[in-house]
Design a protein around this motif. Structure first.
Motif, PDB file in Angstrom:
ATOM      1  N   ASP A 100      15.467  43.785 -42.919  1.00  0.00           N
ATOM      2  CA  ASP A 100      14.985  44.048 -41.565  1.00  0.00           C
ATOM      3  C   ASP A 100      13.494  44.344 -41.673  1.00  0.00           C
ATOM      4  O   ASP A 100      13.088  45.412 -42.128  1.00  0.00           O
ATOM      5  CB  ASP A 100      15.728  45.236 -40.973  1.00  0.00           C
ATOM      6  CG  ASP A 100      15.324  45.532 -39.535  1.00  0.00           C
ATOM      7  OD1 ASP A 100      14.321  44.950 -39.067  1.00  0.00           O
ATOM      8  OD2 ASP A 100      15.997  46.354 -38.888  1.00  0.00           O
ATOM      9  N   ASN A 101      12.657  43.384 -41.254  1.00  0.00           N
ATOM     10  CA  ASN A 101      11.206  43.542 -41.319  1.00  0.00           C
ATOM     11  C   ASN A 101      10.622  44.235 -40.096  1.00  0.00           C
ATOM     12  O   ASN A 101       9.415  44.221 -39.901  1.00  0.00           O
ATOM     13  CB  ASN A 101      10.538  42.165 -41.463  1.00  0.00           C
ATOM     14  CG  ASN A 101      10.731  41.576 -42.840  1.00  0.00           C
ATOM     15  OD1 ASN A 101      10.758  42.284 -43.843  1.00  0.00           O
ATOM     16  ND2 ASN A 101      10.892  40.265 -42.895  1.00  0.00           N
ATOM     17  N   ILE A 102      11.458  44.824 -39.248  1.00  0.00           N
ATOM     18  CA  ILE A 102      11.090  45.450 -37.986  1.00  0.00           C
ATOM     19  C   ILE A 102      10.821  44.394 -36.912  1.00  0.00           C
ATOM     20  O   ILE A 102      11.376  44.458 -35.828  1.00  0.00           O
ATOM     21  CB  ILE A 102       9.861  46.383 -38.108  1.00  0.00           C
ATOM     22  CG1 ILE A 102      10.054  47.390 -39.248  1.00  0.00           C
ATOM     23  CG2 ILE A 102       9.626  47.112 -36.780  1.00  0.00           C
ATOM     24  CD1 ILE A 102      11.241  48.281 -39.088  1.00  0.00           C
ATOM     25  N   PHE A 103       9.977  43.407 -37.231  1.00  0.00           N
ATOM     26  CA  PHE A 103       9.629  42.389 -36.241  1.00  0.00           C
ATOM     27  C   PHE A 103      10.462  41.119 -36.376  1.00  0.00           C
ATOM     28  O   PHE A 103      10.385  40.232 -35.537  1.00  0.00           O
ATOM     29  CB  PHE A 103       8.136  42.044 -36.301  1.00  0.00           C
ATOM     30  CG  PHE A 103       7.649  41.655 -37.668  1.00  0.00           C
ATOM     31  CD1 PHE A 103       7.622  40.332 -38.053  1.00  0.00           C
ATOM     32  CD2 PHE A 103       7.215  42.625 -38.562  1.00  0.00           C
ATOM     33  CE1 PHE A 103       7.168  39.970 -39.311  1.00  0.00           C
ATOM     34  CE2 PHE A 103       6.754  42.273 -39.827  1.00  0.00           C
ATOM     35  CZ  PHE A 103       6.734  40.940 -40.202  1.00  0.00           C
ATOM     36  N   ILE A 128      13.613  32.907 -45.506  1.00  0.00           N
ATOM     37  CA  ILE A 128      14.008  32.325 -44.228  1.00  0.00           C
ATOM     38  C   ILE A 128      14.032  33.448 -43.211  1.00  0.00           C
ATOM     39  O   ILE A 128      14.577  34.524 -43.478  1.00  0.00           O
ATOM     40  CB  ILE A 128      15.404  31.677 -44.325  1.00  0.00           C
ATOM     41  CG1 ILE A 128      15.410  30.570 -45.384  1.00  0.00           C
ATOM     42  CG2 ILE A 128      15.855  31.135 -42.980  1.00  0.00           C
ATOM     43  CD1 ILE A 128      16.807  30.019 -45.681  1.00  0.00           C
ATOM     44  N   HIS A 129      13.422  33.247 -42.054  1.00  0.00           N
ATOM     45  CA  HIS A 129      13.498  34.251 -41.002  1.00  0.00           C
ATOM     46  C   HIS A 129      13.636  33.580 -39.644  1.00  0.00           C
ATOM     47  O   HIS A 129      13.485  32.368 -39.525  1.00  0.00           O
ATOM     48  CB  HIS A 129      12.288  35.198 -41.045  1.00  0.00           C
ATOM     49  CG  HIS A 129      10.975  34.540 -40.807  1.00  0.00           C
ATOM     50  ND1 HIS A 129      10.163  34.094 -41.827  1.00  0.00           N
ATOM     51  CD2 HIS A 129      10.315  34.233 -39.651  1.00  0.00           C
ATOM     52  CE1 HIS A 129       9.068  33.556 -41.327  1.00  0.00           C
ATOM     53  NE2 HIS A 129       9.141  33.614 -39.998  1.00  0.00           N
ATOM     54  N   ALA A 188      20.601  49.609 -39.165  1.00  0.00           N
ATOM     55  CA  ALA A 188      19.516  49.720 -38.197  1.00  0.00           C
ATOM     56  C   ALA A 188      19.802  50.776 -37.152  1.00  0.00           C
ATOM     57  O   ALA A 188      18.871  51.359 -36.578  1.00  0.00           O
ATOM     58  CB  ALA A 188      19.285  48.366 -37.518  1.00  0.00           C
ATOM     59  N   CYS A 189      21.058  51.047 -36.869  1.00  0.00           N
ATOM     60  CA  CYS A 189      21.416  52.004 -35.824  1.00  0.00           C
ATOM     61  C   CYS A 189      21.453  53.444 -36.333  1.00  0.00           C
ATOM     62  O   CYS A 189      21.756  54.356 -35.571  1.00  0.00           O
ATOM     63  CB  CYS A 189      22.772  51.633 -35.222  1.00  0.00           C
ATOM     64  SG  CYS A 189      22.699  50.165 -34.175  1.00  0.00           S
ATOM     65  N   ARG A 190      21.159  53.650 -37.583  1.00  0.00           N
ATOM     66  CA  ARG A 190      21.081  55.001 -38.119  1.00  0.00           C
ATOM     67  C   ARG A 190      19.720  55.609 -37.820  1.00  0.00           C
ATOM     68  O   ARG A 190      18.787  54.926 -37.415  1.00  0.00           O
ATOM     69  CB  ARG A 190      21.342  54.989 -39.629  1.00  0.00           C
ATOM     70  CG  ARG A 190      22.769  54.573 -39.976  1.00  0.00           C
ATOM     71  CD  ARG A 190      22.980  54.485 -41.475  1.00  0.00           C
ATOM     72  NE  ARG A 190      24.358  54.117 -41.771  1.00  0.00           N
ATOM     73  CZ  ARG A 190      24.817  53.839 -42.983  1.00  0.00           C
ATOM     74  NH1 ARG A 190      23.998  53.874 -44.012  1.00  0.00           N
ATOM     75  NH2 ARG A 190      26.090  53.513 -43.155  1.00  0.00           N
ATOM     76  N   ALA A 191      19.609  56.899 -38.028  1.00  0.00           N
ATOM     77  CA  ALA A 191      18.355  57.595 -37.729  1.00  0.00           C
ATOM     78  C   ALA A 191      17.202  57.026 -38.533  1.00  0.00           C
ATOM     79  O   ALA A 191      16.074  56.936 -38.050  1.00  0.00           O
ATOM     80  CB  ALA A 191      18.506  59.091 -38.009  1.00  0.00           C
ATOM     81  N   PRO A 196      17.562  47.196 -47.940  1.00  0.00           N
ATOM     82  CA  PRO A 196      17.959  45.808 -47.703  1.00  0.00           C
ATOM     83  C   PRO A 196      19.407  45.575 -48.142  1.00  0.00           C
ATOM     84  O   PRO A 196      19.931  46.259 -49.027  1.00  0.00           O
ATOM     85  CB  PRO A 196      16.970  45.010 -48.553  1.00  0.00           C
ATOM     86  CG  PRO A 196      15.772  45.903 -48.672  1.00  0.00           C
ATOM     87  CD  PRO A 196      16.319  47.294 -48.725  1.00  0.00           C
ATOM     88  N   ILE A 197      20.047  44.585 -47.539  1.00  0.00           N
ATOM     89  CA  ILE A 197      21.454  44.302 -47.811  1.00  0.00           C
ATOM     90  C   ILE A 197      21.565  43.102 -48.749  1.00  0.00           C
ATOM     91  O   ILE A 197      21.152  41.991 -48.385  1.00  0.00           O
ATOM     92  CB  ILE A 197      22.213  44.007 -46.506  1.00  0.00           C
ATOM     93  CG1 ILE A 197      22.087  45.177 -45.527  1.00  0.00           C
ATOM     94  CG2 ILE A 197      23.674  43.688 -46.793  1.00  0.00           C
ATOM     95  CD1 ILE A 197      22.712  46.454 -46.011  1.00  0.00           C
TER      96      ILE A 197
END
Length: 287
Positions: A100-103, A128-129, A188-191, A196-197
């Motif tokens: 998750d690169n934020i953007f 790849i994004h 991502a939904c955690r505080a 990375p996964i």
């Protein structure tokens, strides 16, 4: 040049709106996107694309550059170039990691995942994004998702292979990532965002097809610092993914980055080239 019938653009803006509506219950985070130096940028308001050039000294190319991306490809104005030949891509299976690169959400290739050959030079696939909705448009038509496959040559040059998607049937490549994207969403939904996964071994073979028709032009990165002299290759055949797959690619992102497409930029005299193996025969009216 009438190539529109080959670019089935059904469900462009409508598809993008539909998949965004699917995410009304997603978690809302407040982190801002940062480049490697910590400079912030976004897609709306004072951090949006219209302000990128003034957010950081390294971002001035976003405002001052003349070879910027993405662009609107007008099929009647492209230059047919039979010398380009089919886009030679040699992909395999490789270990990869979802980030998750934020953007945006990216799949980073840890092993040698394959190459694309441009003018006799091999470019190695790095990541790849995805952008939703698409950044490039065809005759003004925007698609639900655009996938960027970023390649680097040994001397550091960059070539991107872009695949446009509309909503429809399941995409076999993304089916491999379904469970891992769900894990990334939970993180991502955690505080605080998690690590990375690991995606394990991912087969890139489903991405090797449909290279006999594509557009090419010289442009830039579509995020800061908007580096130029990037060789873009936009595949001419629009692929499909389901609404659920499209939603999974943006669900981990905070609200302000779920619509992460930069507006199209002026060509400023550039020519978009086109290669199509069977296009010339069709144009001449022969079988």
């Amino acid at each position: 040049m009438a190539i529109t019938e080959k670019m089935d653009a059904r469900g462009g803006d409508a598809s993008a709106i539909a998949l965004l509506l699917l995410l009304l219950c997603a978690c809302f985070l407040t982190t801002l996107a940062c480049d490697g130096n910590g400079a912030k940028f976004g897609y709306s308001g004072s951090l949006g694309p219209g302000h990128w050039g003034g957010l950081d000294p390294n971002f001035t190319r976003c405002a001052m550059g003349t070879y910027q991306s993405p662009v609107d490809i007008k099929t009647r104005e492209v230059a047919y170039n039979p010398m380009l030949g089919p886009l030679h891509r040699d992909y395999t299976a490789a270990n990869a990691t979802l980030v998750d690169n934020i953007f945006n959400i990216a799949l980073r290739c840890e092993d040698a995942a394959g190459t694309v050959q441009i003018d006799g030079v091999k470019y190695k696939l790095d990541n790849i994004h995805w952008h939703s909705p698409s950044e490039h448009t065809i005759n003004g038509e925007r698609f639900a998702v655009e996938q960027h496959m970023v390649h680097f040559s040994e001397d550091g040059n960059i070539s991107v292979v872009s695949i446009l998607y509309r909503l429809g049937r399941q995409d076999p490549f993304l089916m491999q990532l379904q469970d891992k994207l769900s894990e990334l969403y939970v993180e991502a939904c955690r505080a605080e965002k998690g690590a990375p996964i690991p995606a394990g071994v991912v087969s890139l073979w489903p991405l090797r097809s449909y290279a006999n028709m594509y557009y090419r032009y010289v442009g830039s990165l579509t995020t800061p610092p908007c580096t130029e002299n990037i060789i873009w290759n936009i595949l001419g055949r629009v692929r499909e993914m389901t609404m659920e797959q499209a939603a999974a690619l943006i669900a981990p992102l905070e609200e302000g980055y779920r619509r992460n497409n930069r507006p199209t930029q002026p060509l400023n005299g550039r020519t978009v080239q086109f290669y199509g193996r069977f296009w010339k025969k069709k144009r001449n009216g022969t079988p």
